[in-house]
Design an enzyme around this catalytic site. Structure first.
Site, mmCIF file in Angstrom:
data_model
loop_
_atom_site.group_PDB
_atom_site.id
_atom_site.type_symbol
_atom_site.label_atom_id
_atom_site.label_comp_id
_atom_site.label_asym_id
_atom_site.label_seq_id
_atom_site.Cartn_x
_atom_site.Cartn_y
_atom_site.Cartn_z
ATOM 1 N N PRO A 159 0.816 -1.221 0.000
ATOM 2 C CA PRO A 159 0.000 0.000 0.000
ATOM 3 C C PRO A 159 0.849 1.270 0.000
ATOM 4 C CG PRO A 159 -0.291 -1.252 2.053
ATOM 5 C CD PRO A 159 0.560 -2.075 1.149
ATOM 6 N N GLU A 168 2.544 -5.703 6.806
ATOM 7 C CA GLU A 168 3.561 -4.990 7.599
ATOM 8 C C GLU A 168 4.862 -4.905 6.809
ATOM 9 O OE1 GLU A 168 1.809 -7.535 8.663
ATOM 10 O OE2 GLU A 168 0.685 -6.926 10.438
ATOM 11 N N ARG A 204 -3.967 -9.851 -19.933
ATOM 12 C CA ARG A 204 -4.953 -9.649 -20.999
ATOM 13 C C ARG A 204 -4.432 -8.723 -22.095
ATOM 14 N NH1 ARG A 204 -7.664 -4.892 -20.602
ATOM 15 N NH2 ARG A 204 -9.599 -5.540 -21.598
ATOM 16 N N ASP A 215 -10.870 0.290 -23.896
ATOM 17 C CA ASP A 215 -11.012 0.300 -22.445
ATOM 18 C C ASP A 215 -11.010 1.703 -21.881
ATOM 19 O OD1 ASP A 215 -10.928 -2.438 -22.342
ATOM 20 O OD2 ASP A 215 -8.810 -2.543 -21.797
#
Ligand code: 6GU
Length: 261
Positions: free
Chosen positions: A88, A115, A157, A172
């Protein structure tokens, strides 16, 4: 493309045998190798984590198993992979990054628990291979495995031959090279009336220009509603008078040449 994935939960990656990517693997377009990090942990309990220096909650992944894993999977003299570490704290994963990854011959994903992995592992890896720390967004997953599934699908993809129709990639939302990033509008299929709901008449008109215009209007409205920050990034020169009218009605007036200066 060859993809190596190192995780303490290799069974997390069973979905990569299914559907589009499963078929790409069977067709030899995508070569995925799963590795259990504990193969490189040599104590009796095959320990991969330890308490954090400086204190704090949770555990941190020990550097030694990771160092051996990377030595094995990215040996000196071999084809050097790009190391991708899901966290993150990383840079955002975007369609543009997926497109760049799809052009790499090798990717190596290192899944840590949230962590994290002892920071010296990435620091040392950077001396011998390109390394990206990458995040899926502003939320916290329990580990990198699901993030890697997401990235492998987004990249896989895009590989030549994986999708049947090359146009489905170019259209897209967020496809790079599109003049802008607008969300895609609604889609419909048969039957023409379902639970008293007809499809929009325009889609049966056969007027391809009018249909394209309607789809763009819907894309602009949906983007205004769901992702207003994307509209702020649009190039005003790429908007015609009709675009401006639709956006103004959606509450997003765009400054035009008449108003500029
Ligand atoms: Cl890439 N990893 C983890 N553990 N949590 C995340 C993430 C990645 N992206 C968003 N949350």
């Amino acid at each position: 493309m060859r993809i190596d994935i190192v995780s303490i939960f290799p069974e997390y990656f069973a979905p990569l045998e299914v559907s589009l990517l499963g078929k790409a693997r069977r067709n030899g377009l995508l070569d995925v190798h799963l590795h259990d990090l504990r193969e490189w942990a040599h104590d009796r309990h095959r320990t991969v984590d330890d308490t954090p220096y400086g204190g704090g909650p949770g555990m941190v992944m020990k550097p030694e198993p990771w160092g051996e894993a990377l030595d094995t999977l990215a040996p000196a003299g071999g084809e050097v992979p790009r190391l991708v570490v899901p966290t993150p704290s990383g840079r955002p994963f975007t369609q543009a990054l997926a497109t760049r990854y799809a052009a790499e011959p090798r990717l190596l994903f290192a899944c840590g628990r949230y962590e994290g992995i002892d920071s010296r592992v990435v620091e040392e890896a950077r001396t011998r291979m390109p390394v990206d720390e990458v995040s899926l967004g502003d939320f916290v997953l329990a580990g990198g495995e699901v993030a890697v599934l997401v990235m492998v699908e987004a990249v896989g993809r895009l590989l030549p031959g994986v999708l049947g129709n090359a146009d489905s990639v170019a259209d897209d939302s967020f496809a790079p090279g599109a003049m802008e990033s607008l969300l895609e509008g609604p889609v419909y299929t048969k039957p023409p009336v379902w639970r008293e709901r007809p499809i929009p008449d325009i889609l049966l008109s056969g007027h391809h220009g009018a249909i394209a215009r309607w789809r763009r209007d819907e894309a602009l409205r949906r983007t205004a509603r769901n992702r207003p920050e994307l509209l702020a990034r649009l190039d005003p020169d790429a908007l015609d008078a009709h675009d401006r009218k639709v956006l103004a009605e959606a509450g997003f007036p765009v400054r035009g040449e008449d108003m500029a200066h």
